[in-house]
Write an enzyme that holds these catalytic residues in place. Sequence first.
Site, PDB file in Angstrom:
ATOM      1  N   CYS A   2       0.828  -1.194   0.000  1.00  0.00           N
ATOM      2  CA  CYS A   2       0.000   0.000   0.000  1.00  0.00           C
ATOM      3  C   CYS A   2       0.870   1.255   0.000  1.00  0.00           C
ATOM      4  CB  CYS A   2      -0.873   0.023   1.242  1.00  0.00           C
ATOM      5  SG  CYS A   2      -1.710  -1.516   1.565  1.00  0.00           S
ATOM      6  N   ARG A  27       3.087   0.886  -7.417  1.00  0.00           N
ATOM      7  CA  ARG A  27       3.209  -0.180  -6.416  1.00  0.00           C
ATOM      8  C   ARG A  27       2.017  -1.135  -6.434  1.00  0.00           C
ATOM      9  NH1 ARG A  27       6.321   1.716  -1.682  1.00  0.00           N
ATOM     10  NH2 ARG A  27       4.913   0.502  -0.419  1.00  0.00           N
ATOM     11  N   TRP A  76      -3.593  -2.138  -1.138  1.00  0.00           N
ATOM     12  CA  TRP A  76      -3.429  -3.438  -1.807  1.00  0.00           C
ATOM     13  C   TRP A  76      -3.927  -4.425  -0.775  1.00  0.00           C
ATOM     14  CZ3 TRP A  76      -1.306  -6.256  -5.972  1.00  0.00           C
ATOM     15  CH2 TRP A  76      -0.865  -7.538  -5.675  1.00  0.00           C
ATOM     16  N   ASN A 102       0.026   0.919   6.572  1.00  0.00           N
ATOM     17  CA  ASN A 102       0.640  -0.098   5.701  1.00  0.00           C
ATOM     18  C   ASN A 102       1.177  -1.190   6.593  1.00  0.00           C
ATOM     19  OD1 ASN A 102       0.240   1.414   3.457  1.00  0.00           O
ATOM     20  ND2 ASN A 102       2.399   1.889   3.100  1.00  0.00           N
ATOM     21  N   GLY A 103       1.165  -2.427   6.092  1.00  0.00           N
ATOM     22  CA  GLY A 103       1.773  -3.515   6.857  1.00  0.00           C
ATOM     23  C   GLY A 103       0.739  -4.525   7.297  1.00  0.00           C
ATOM     24  N   GLU A 497      14.470 -23.492 -11.175  1.00  0.00           N
ATOM     25  CA  GLU A 497      14.112 -22.079 -10.991  1.00  0.00           C
ATOM     26  C   GLU A 497      15.310 -21.174 -11.313  1.00  0.00           C
ATOM     27  OE1 GLU A 497      11.542 -20.459 -10.889  1.00  0.00           O
ATOM     28  OE2 GLU A 497      11.969 -18.559  -9.938  1.00  0.00           O
ATOM     29  N   LYS A 501      15.335 -18.309 -14.237  1.00  0.00           N
ATOM     30  CA  LYS A 501      15.707 -16.909 -14.001  1.00  0.00           C
ATOM     31  C   LYS A 501      16.767 -16.490 -15.019  1.00  0.00           C
ATOM     32  CE  LYS A 501      13.106 -15.808 -12.189  1.00  0.00           C
ATOM     33  NZ  LYS A 501      11.936 -16.425 -11.715  1.00  0.00           N
ATOM     34  N   GLU A 504      15.301 -16.408 -18.819  1.00  0.00           N
ATOM     35  CA  GLU A 504      14.242 -15.445 -19.150  1.00  0.00           C
ATOM     36  C   GLU A 504      14.721 -14.003 -19.174  1.00  0.00           C
ATOM     37  OE1 GLU A 504      10.789 -15.345 -16.545  1.00  0.00           O
ATOM     38  OE2 GLU A 504      12.002 -15.682 -14.778  1.00  0.00           O
ATOM     39  N   HIS A 520      22.929 -39.631 -19.452  1.00  0.00           N
ATOM     40  CA  HIS A 520      22.019 -40.195 -20.453  1.00  0.00           C
ATOM     41  C   HIS A 520      21.815 -39.254 -21.634  1.00  0.00           C
ATOM     42  CE1 HIS A 520      21.256 -43.556 -17.837  1.00  0.00           C
ATOM     43  NE2 HIS A 520      21.074 -42.696 -16.839  1.00  0.00           N
ATOM     44  N   LYS A 619       3.920 -10.684 -17.430  1.00  0.00           N
ATOM     45  CA  LYS A 619       3.861 -10.973 -15.989  1.00  0.00           C
ATOM     46  C   LYS A 619       2.719 -11.943 -15.687  1.00  0.00           C
ATOM     47  CE  LYS A 619       5.027 -10.253 -11.684  1.00  0.00           C
ATOM     48  NZ  LYS A 619       6.208 -11.057 -11.312  1.00  0.00           N
TER      49      LYS A 619
HETATM   50  C1  G6P Z   1       4.580 -15.919 -16.165  1.00  0.00           C
HETATM   51  C2  G6P Z   1       5.518 -15.146 -15.264  1.00  0.00           C
HETATM   52  C3  G6P Z   1       6.217 -16.089 -14.285  1.00  0.00           C
HETATM   53  C4  G6P Z   1       5.191 -16.873 -13.490  1.00  0.00           C
HETATM   54  C5  G6P Z   1       4.207 -17.601 -14.413  1.00  0.00           C
HETATM   55  C6  G6P Z   1       3.027 -18.118 -13.630  1.00  0.00           C
HETATM   56  O1  G6P Z   1       5.305 -16.740 -17.010  1.00  0.00           O
HETATM   57  O2  G6P Z   1       6.480 -14.468 -16.031  1.00  0.00           O
HETATM   58  O3  G6P Z   1       7.020 -15.338 -13.400  1.00  0.00           O
HETATM   59  O4  G6P Z   1       5.850 -17.796 -12.677  1.00  0.00           O
HETATM   60  O5  G6P Z   1       3.671 -16.698 -15.387  1.00  0.00           O
HETATM   61  O6  G6P Z   1       2.292 -17.021 -13.182  1.00  0.00           O
HETATM   62  P1  G6P Z   1       1.401 -17.005 -11.879  1.00  0.00           P
HETATM   63  O7  G6P Z   1       0.893 -15.596 -11.812  1.00  0.00           O
HETATM   64  O8  G6P Z   1       0.304 -18.010 -12.106  1.00  0.00           O
HETATM   65  O9  G6P Z   1       2.266 -17.389 -10.736  1.00  0.00           O
END
Ligand code: G6P
Length: 624
Positions: A2, A27, A76, A102-103, A497, A501, A504, A520, A619
């Site tokens: 927030c 934000r 938020w 906030n918090g 993961e 990172k 991407e 293999h 996103k």
């Molecule tokens: C997109 C984002 C990823 C995310 C995935 C799933 O590919 O770039 O960062 O992990 O979607 O999204 P969600 O909102 O369902 O976690």
Amino acid sequence: MCGIVGYVGKKQAAPILLDGLAKLEYRGYDSAGISVRDGDKDAVIVKAKGRLSKLADKTDQGRAVPGTCGIGHTRWATHGEPSELNAHPHCSDDMNVIGVHNGIIENFQELRQKLIRHDYQFYSETDTEVAIKLIDYYYKKYAGTPVDAINHALVRIRGSYALAVMFKEYPGEIYVARKDNPMILGLNEDGAFLGSDVPAILKYTRKVYYIGNMELGRLSADGVTFYNLDGDEIQKEITEIEWDAESAEKGGFEHFMMKEIHEQPKAIADTLGMYISNGKIDLSSLAKNGAVDENDKASDPEAILKEIGRVYIVACGSAYHAGMIGKSVIEKLAGIPVEVSLASEFRYCDPKLDKNSVVIVISQSGETADSLAALRLSKERGIPVIAIVNVFGSTIAREADYVMYTAAGPEIAVATTKAYSAQLITLYILAMKTALLKGILDEERAKGLMDELAAIPAGISKILEDKERIQWFAAKYANAKDVFFIGRGIDYAIGLEGSLKMKEISYIHSEAYAAGELKHGTISLIEKGTLVIGIMTQNDLYEKTRSNMVEVKARGAYLFGLTSYGNYNVEDTVDFAVYVPKTDENFVASLAIVPLQLLGYYMAVTKGLDVDKPRNLAKSVTVE
Ligand code: G6P
């Protein structure tokens, strides 16, 4: 999260508040509100759900609410849905105390009950209304100053907060307090300003005070005074902000991704705070959707967890990777089998779901099309669904039987970091609670595990202190064509993961392999200088993966080894060793992922790429 703004001085407050809130829009928020006081008259509160422009229209761009003292907020949602009723400011019934916050207040239920016993009524579902009424209660009980009343309340409140409060009997003054939530105060010749973030006040002043944890401030047209928890006045230095507006939005970091990497300790602490209180895991805040039939099996999440014989985890992208860690931890702690599926596969494979099971859908946005379809399919088949979601009131949150929110706050960078970390925490909590309910985990071990969880934020901060080492390495290897991540069990899931990172945002081809699978096929891709990242955090698998590292080294690979402090003999094998603090092996992903996030980040930065908005990616993926 927030946003908070405030102003008191010679000018009209409302336009300044609306302008400051607009600067905090990035934000993320779902509702907004302001309160303005005109001299000795009663303050006026105006709120609106949705865009800030609605609030601006409702107040005729601020002209309809005259006055030179006021506070404002963008919300938020964390406690209670996005709505006008839940939006801030909140006030006591007689408008004696009005405030924004906030918090997260961890013990708000307990404080709410206390206030109800003292005849207070509540209209919203927020923890903020509890904080404001608690201040009102102490103000009236001890008939002291606003500082005394806030101090009494702060002693009772557990959690994190940045608070801005106005008192009816002190017109022309705003009182603030903070703990673990940002807030700055600024001054110019026209008055005093406050903001939860620099951009909110940057247009008006660069002269600011940083208020410390558990400190209070009093703003008036004449300036700012600070107090400690004893109510004694304290002195503070004024500082000059040198950031430009854009870097101010990023809290001084070059990119949102780096800011969000640094917000992980807080995201984790806040998420823990939502579900663990007084050393007990409390899932009573698991939001139960209206669709749940009280007589149905799906009416009590704890009863479901106690009885379940199988778990299905369904998600996409990083959320799927979090699910893979979750599988390992749930199986180890609670002893029940877990299947993890990509949502896009799950929905088309006609899944055979055991009756006695639960589906966990994990999604940061709560809007991913495939995850939503998987949720609907599971419900159609009569399986209760628990969603782990970051965005309050999102579609997945609304349609699941139960929602376990992550408290990561809005995530702006496309590549997720803090939301993924918060997802891991909720999965650990679910695993522990299930194990406790099934009687597999005893209270003493559970306490030990909770202590380990509580130490994770500090562990991440320690890793971040040494980030320049990763930066140096990334600069050296940013030209890599292919990178391989190898590990076994949880380490393999961490590698997936880490690899995501890297690819991407840095556009370097990278793949994660289960270390035992190397022989293999993939090992034929290893050439002189190929970067191989070995993740070796699990004691029983450490030597196995280390010997796979030796095999690729013999074929010319350059080795980056990631392990826990203590495993120093890794340096006999690898060329570059990175250590993370020791923790329970079930939770190590929360620490080990951080150097890999940094590595992907710094590789992308070295290559001059658009870290926060990588090409071709979104996103939130709301198409199939
Ligand atoms: C997109 C984002 C990823 C995310 C995935 C799933 O590919 O770039 O960062 O992990 O979607 O999204 P969600 O909102 O369902 O976690």
